[in-house]
Design a protein around this motif. Structure first.
Motif, PDB file in Angstrom:
ATOM      1  N   GLY A   1      -5.056  -6.418   3.233  1.00  0.00           N
ATOM      2  CA  GLY A   1      -6.220  -6.940   3.978  1.00  0.00           C
ATOM      3  C   GLY A   1      -5.844  -8.172   4.853  1.00  0.00           C
ATOM      4  O   GLY A   1      -5.107  -8.915   4.550  1.00  0.00           O
ATOM      5  N   SER A   2      -6.809  -8.292   5.528  1.00  0.00           N
ATOM      6  CA  SER A   2      -6.518  -9.660   6.424  1.00  0.00           C
ATOM      7  C   SER A   2      -7.797 -10.582   5.954  1.00  0.00           C
ATOM      8  O   SER A   2      -8.939 -10.316   5.679  1.00  0.00           O
ATOM      9  CB  SER A   2      -6.693  -9.427   7.912  1.00  0.00           C
ATOM     10  OG  SER A   2      -7.927  -8.802   8.241  1.00  0.00           O
ATOM     11  N   VAL A   3      -7.393 -11.896   6.052  1.00  0.00           N
ATOM     12  CA  VAL A   3      -8.287 -12.944   5.367  1.00  0.00           C
ATOM     13  C   VAL A   3      -8.561 -14.005   6.784  1.00  0.00           C
ATOM     14  O   VAL A   3      -7.783 -14.336   7.203  1.00  0.00           O
ATOM     15  CB  VAL A   3      -7.812 -13.745   4.350  1.00  0.00           C
ATOM     16  CG1 VAL A   3      -8.763 -14.570   3.892  1.00  0.00           C
ATOM     17  CG2 VAL A   3      -7.633 -12.639   3.225  1.00  0.00           C
ATOM     18  N   SER A   4      -9.866 -14.093   6.942  1.00  0.00           N
ATOM     19  CA  SER A   4     -10.429 -15.038   8.004  1.00  0.00           C
ATOM     20  C   SER A   4     -11.019 -16.222   7.373  1.00  0.00           C
ATOM     21  O   SER A   4     -12.100 -16.203   6.886  1.00  0.00           O
ATOM     22  CB  SER A   4     -11.146 -14.383   9.067  1.00  0.00           C
ATOM     23  OG  SER A   4     -11.837 -15.280   9.949  1.00  0.00           O
ATOM     24  N   ARG A   5     -10.494 -17.338   7.135  1.00  0.00           N
ATOM     25  CA  ARG A   5     -10.887 -18.563   6.618  1.00  0.00           C
ATOM     26  C   ARG A   5     -12.008 -18.999   7.513  1.00  0.00           C
ATOM     27  O   ARG A   5     -13.096 -19.615   6.915  1.00  0.00           O
ATOM     28  CB  ARG A   5      -9.842 -19.739   6.379  1.00  0.00           C
ATOM     29  CG  ARG A   5      -8.967 -19.264   5.475  1.00  0.00           C
ATOM     30  CD  ARG A   5      -7.791 -20.517   5.330  1.00  0.00           C
ATOM     31  NE  ARG A   5      -8.413 -21.583   4.612  1.00  0.00           N
ATOM     32  CZ  ARG A   5      -7.883 -22.945   4.619  1.00  0.00           C
ATOM     33  NH1 ARG A   5      -6.795 -22.929   5.282  1.00  0.00           N
ATOM     34  NH2 ARG A   5      -8.277 -23.714   3.995  1.00  0.00           N
ATOM     35  N   GLU A   6     -12.034 -19.093   8.866  1.00  0.00           N
ATOM     36  CA  GLU A   6     -13.267 -19.545   9.587  1.00  0.00           C
ATOM     37  C   GLU A   6     -14.077 -18.731   9.464  1.00  0.00           C
ATOM     38  O   GLU A   6     -15.429 -19.550   9.692  1.00  0.00           O
ATOM     39  CB  GLU A   6     -12.493 -19.465  11.064  1.00  0.00           C
ATOM     40  CG  GLU A   6     -13.464 -19.874  12.222  1.00  0.00           C
ATOM     41  CD  GLU A   6     -12.889 -19.920  13.660  1.00  0.00           C
ATOM     42  OE1 GLU A   6     -13.525 -20.149  14.330  1.00  0.00           O
ATOM     43  OE2 GLU A   6     -11.778 -19.580  13.677  1.00  0.00           O
TER      44      GLU A   6
ATOM     45  N   ILE B   1     -13.032 -11.059   4.737  1.00  0.00           N
ATOM     46  CA  ILE B   1     -12.109 -10.376   4.393  1.00  0.00           C
ATOM     47  C   ILE B   1     -12.048  -8.930   4.693  1.00  0.00           C
ATOM     48  O   ILE B   1     -13.095  -8.258   4.540  1.00  0.00           O
ATOM     49  CB  ILE B   1     -11.752 -10.309   2.766  1.00  0.00           C
ATOM     50  CG1 ILE B   1     -11.817 -11.717   2.237  1.00  0.00           C
ATOM     51  CG2 ILE B   1     -10.751  -9.665   2.329  1.00  0.00           C
ATOM     52  CD1 ILE B   1     -12.084 -11.845   0.722  1.00  0.00           C
ATOM     53  N   ARG B   2     -10.998  -8.297   5.232  1.00  0.00           N
ATOM     54  CA  ARG B   2     -11.033  -6.861   5.723  1.00  0.00           C
ATOM     55  C   ARG B   2      -9.843  -6.143   5.052  1.00  0.00           C
ATOM     56  O   ARG B   2      -8.917  -6.510   5.189  1.00  0.00           O
ATOM     57  CB  ARG B   2     -10.876  -6.774   7.295  1.00  0.00           C
ATOM     58  CG  ARG B   2     -11.930  -7.337   8.136  1.00  0.00           C
ATOM     59  CD  ARG B   2     -11.724  -7.012   9.646  1.00  0.00           C
ATOM     60  NE  ARG B   2     -12.590  -7.802  10.314  1.00  0.00           N
ATOM     61  CZ  ARG B   2     -13.872  -7.428  10.752  1.00  0.00           C
ATOM     62  NH1 ARG B   2     -14.469  -6.192  10.049  1.00  0.00           N
ATOM     63  NH2 ARG B   2     -14.715  -8.233  11.463  1.00  0.00           N
ATOM     64  N   ILE B   3     -10.247  -5.054   4.438  1.00  0.00           N
ATOM     65  CA  ILE B   3      -9.428  -4.200   3.620  1.00  0.00           C
ATOM     66  C   ILE B   3      -9.295  -2.758   4.050  1.00  0.00           C
ATOM     67  O   ILE B   3     -10.463  -2.399   4.317  1.00  0.00           O
ATOM     68  CB  ILE B   3      -9.461  -4.155   2.106  1.00  0.00           C
ATOM     69  CG1 ILE B   3      -9.861  -5.795   1.612  1.00  0.00           C
ATOM     70  CG2 ILE B   3      -8.513  -3.749   1.460  1.00  0.00           C
ATOM     71  CD1 ILE B   3     -10.423  -5.850   0.289  1.00  0.00           C
ATOM     72  N   GLN B   4      -8.029  -2.221   4.498  1.00  0.00           N
ATOM     73  CA  GLN B   4      -8.000  -0.937   4.709  1.00  0.00           C
ATOM     74  C   GLN B   4      -6.815  -0.168   3.892  1.00  0.00           C
ATOM     75  O   GLN B   4      -5.849  -0.880   3.545  1.00  0.00           O
ATOM     76  CB  GLN B   4      -7.499  -0.825   6.245  1.00  0.00           C
ATOM     77  CG  GLN B   4      -8.645  -1.003   7.121  1.00  0.00           C
ATOM     78  CD  GLN B   4      -8.263  -0.990   8.579  1.00  0.00           C
ATOM     79  OE1 GLN B   4      -7.488  -1.839   8.940  1.00  0.00           O
ATOM     80  NE2 GLN B   4      -8.544   0.095   9.238  1.00  0.00           N
ATOM     81  N   PRO B   5      -6.951   1.174   3.731  1.00  0.00           N
ATOM     82  CA  PRO B   5      -5.804   1.724   2.989  1.00  0.00           C
ATOM     83  C   PRO B   5      -4.717   2.311   4.028  1.00  0.00           C
ATOM     84  O   PRO B   5      -5.146   2.458   5.169  1.00  0.00           O
ATOM     85  CB  PRO B   5      -6.535   3.234   2.596  1.00  0.00           C
ATOM     86  CG  PRO B   5      -7.645   3.196   3.696  1.00  0.00           C
ATOM     87  CD  PRO B   5      -8.069   1.927   3.985  1.00  0.00           C
ATOM     88  N   ASP B   6      -3.563   2.280   3.552  1.00  0.00           N
ATOM     89  CA  ASP B   6      -2.500   2.816   4.232  1.00  0.00           C
ATOM     90  C   ASP B   6      -1.944   4.138   3.305  1.00  0.00           C
ATOM     91  O   ASP B   6      -1.352   4.061   2.384  1.00  0.00           O
ATOM     92  CB  ASP B   6      -1.321   1.914   4.316  1.00  0.00           C
ATOM     93  CG  ASP B   6       0.031   2.250   5.117  1.00  0.00           C
ATOM     94  OD1 ASP B   6       0.103   3.673   5.139  1.00  0.00           O
ATOM     95  OD2 ASP B   6       0.434   1.282   5.916  1.00  0.00           O
ATOM     96  N   PRO B   7      -2.199   5.453   3.896  1.00  0.00           N
ATOM     97  CA  PRO B   7      -1.909   6.349   2.987  1.00  0.00           C
ATOM     98  C   PRO B   7      -0.371   6.352   2.629  1.00  0.00           C
ATOM     99  O   PRO B   7      -0.050   6.877   1.608  1.00  0.00           O
ATOM    100  CB  PRO B   7      -2.145   7.665   4.005  1.00  0.00           C
ATOM    101  CG  PRO B   7      -3.171   7.052   5.119  1.00  0.00           C
ATOM    102  CD  PRO B   7      -2.728   5.326   5.350  1.00  0.00           C
ATOM    103  N   TYR B   8       0.527   5.946   3.437  1.00  0.00           N
ATOM    104  CA  TYR B   8       2.037   6.039   3.275  1.00  0.00           C
ATOM    105  C   TYR B   8       2.387   5.064   1.814  1.00  0.00           C
ATOM    106  O   TYR B   8       2.935   5.552   0.984  1.00  0.00           O
ATOM    107  CB  TYR B   8       2.875   5.777   4.502  1.00  0.00           C
ATOM    108  CG  TYR B   8       2.690   6.749   5.577  1.00  0.00           C
ATOM    109  CD1 TYR B   8       3.316   7.966   5.578  1.00  0.00           C
ATOM    110  CD2 TYR B   8       1.864   6.403   6.786  1.00  0.00           C
ATOM    111  CE1 TYR B   8       3.225   8.818   6.633  1.00  0.00           C
ATOM    112  CE2 TYR B   8       1.782   7.257   7.632  1.00  0.00           C
ATOM    113  CZ  TYR B   8       2.428   8.442   7.606  1.00  0.00           C
ATOM    114  OH  TYR B   8       2.167   9.506   8.709  1.00  0.00           O
TER     115      TYR B   8
END
Length: 337
Positions: A93-98, A102-109
């Motif tokens: 996930g990526s985190v934006s303090r500003e 929080i964005r979370i995505q799956p990676d099947p591999y």
């Protein structure tokens, strides 16, 4: 008196003919949508600022997940055991303090990379540490979503945001815009709103290139079966569509009343040689049109196209029945006179 009754009957027929004509000939509304993105969970909440003081911080008890700062100063959630030189590295996930997001995505591999097991409960625990607000109400939803990712590597996208009455009102307002094929569904969970994006109206059908079109006969059926909510929906309809809708509803109801009162329902629907020929010719024409529009469609789209052709043929048959019934009544009227 008899002429008055005849004029009354003809008025029902005229309204019915106009209603079915509007129902069939009204131009569909196309709605463009982007291609289906990979599933994503977006959480908008106050973040724990103390965790951003270090380059790398463990987020759960066993350090399955870490909050890590990259060279640009941005933070992301990673699995602690992933290695930078392996293709299976997973930025969970990526985190934006500003923006407190929080964005979370799956990676099947990476999920299927056996040497680094995916721990759904640890990811939820990591989010609980990262977010200052209490996430107890949404914890079951998050856990169920991550477990789905672990099984199939995909799922629905949604946004979790703190509950505010103004947000709920705006979401309900958007949901009531019935002439838009795509809408956001939402559900309140305690102090949170879970917003599911990209839902499709039940009366819309795929129209190629990731677009949807309204089927107005299905739309009318939807309104009839949700008539208790009609006052809410009417306020969201443009005046042009509202007038057409009222004409259709009055025409259909009035025409059905006439058929039932006169005992002519079967006479109206009864097939004959002319009706069958017209429907067969219409089916051939529609098949040619759709074959030209959708060159070599896939199996799923072929089923949709077949269903649309059948739906159009039903409408055509009903329209032919109306016209035939009007001709029959006018002929009887002339013979009587």
């Amino acid at each position: 008196m008899r002429n008055g009754i005849k004029r009354h009957v003809i008025s029902y027929l005229a309204i019915g003919l106009a209603a079915f004509a509007l129902l069939f000939f009204i131009a569909p509304q196309n709605v463009r949508a982007t291609s289906d993105p990979p599933p994503m969970v977006t959480i908008e909440a106050e973040l724990n600022d103390n965790l951003f003081t270090l380059k790398r911080t463990c987020l759960d008890q066993n350090c399955f997940f870490v909050l890590e700062e990259d060279q640009t100063g941005d933070f992301s959630i990673k699995r602690a055991h992933d290695k930078e030189d392996e293709f299976s590295i997973l930025t969970r996930g990526s985190v934006s303090r500003e923006n407190n997001r929080i964005r979370i995505q799956p990676d099947p591999y990476s999920i299927r990379y056996k040497d680094v097991p995916f721990r759904e409960d640890a990811l939820v625990e990591a989010l609980k540490v990262l977010i200052q607000d209490d996430i107890s109400d949404i914890k079951p939803v998050l856990l169920q979503t991550f477990e789905g990712w672990a099984r199939v590597g995909r799922g629905a996208s949604f946004t979790v945001t703190p509950y505010e009455p103004s947000k709920e009102r705006e979401l309900q307002k958007d949901k009531n815009r019935l002439l838009e094929c795509f809408f956001n569904e939402y559900e309140r969970k305690g102090d949170w709103l879970i917003i599911s994006e990209g839902n499709t109206r039940e009366y819309c059908y795929p129209d190629g290139n990731f677009s949807r079109s309204i089927n107005y006969s299905h739309f009318t059926y939807f309104l009839l079966t949700n008539i208790h909510q009609l006052p809410t929906y009417i306020g969201q309809l443009p005046i042009f569509h509202l007038v057409i809708l009222i004409l259709i509803l009055l025409g259909v109801v009035g025409f059905m009343y006439h058929l039932i009162r006169k005992g002519n329902f079967w006479l109206f629907l009864k097939p004959n040689k002319t009706k069958v020929i017209l429907v067969v010719v219409s089916g051939i024409i529609l098949t040619v049109i759709f074959a030209a529009k959708y060159m070599q469609p896939g199996p799923a789209m072929s089923v949709v196209i077949g269903a649309r052709i059948i739906d159009y043929l039903i409408q055509i048959y009903l329209l032919i029945c109306v016209i035939g019934y009007v001709i029959y009544k006018l002929k009887n009227r002339r013979e009587t006179n």
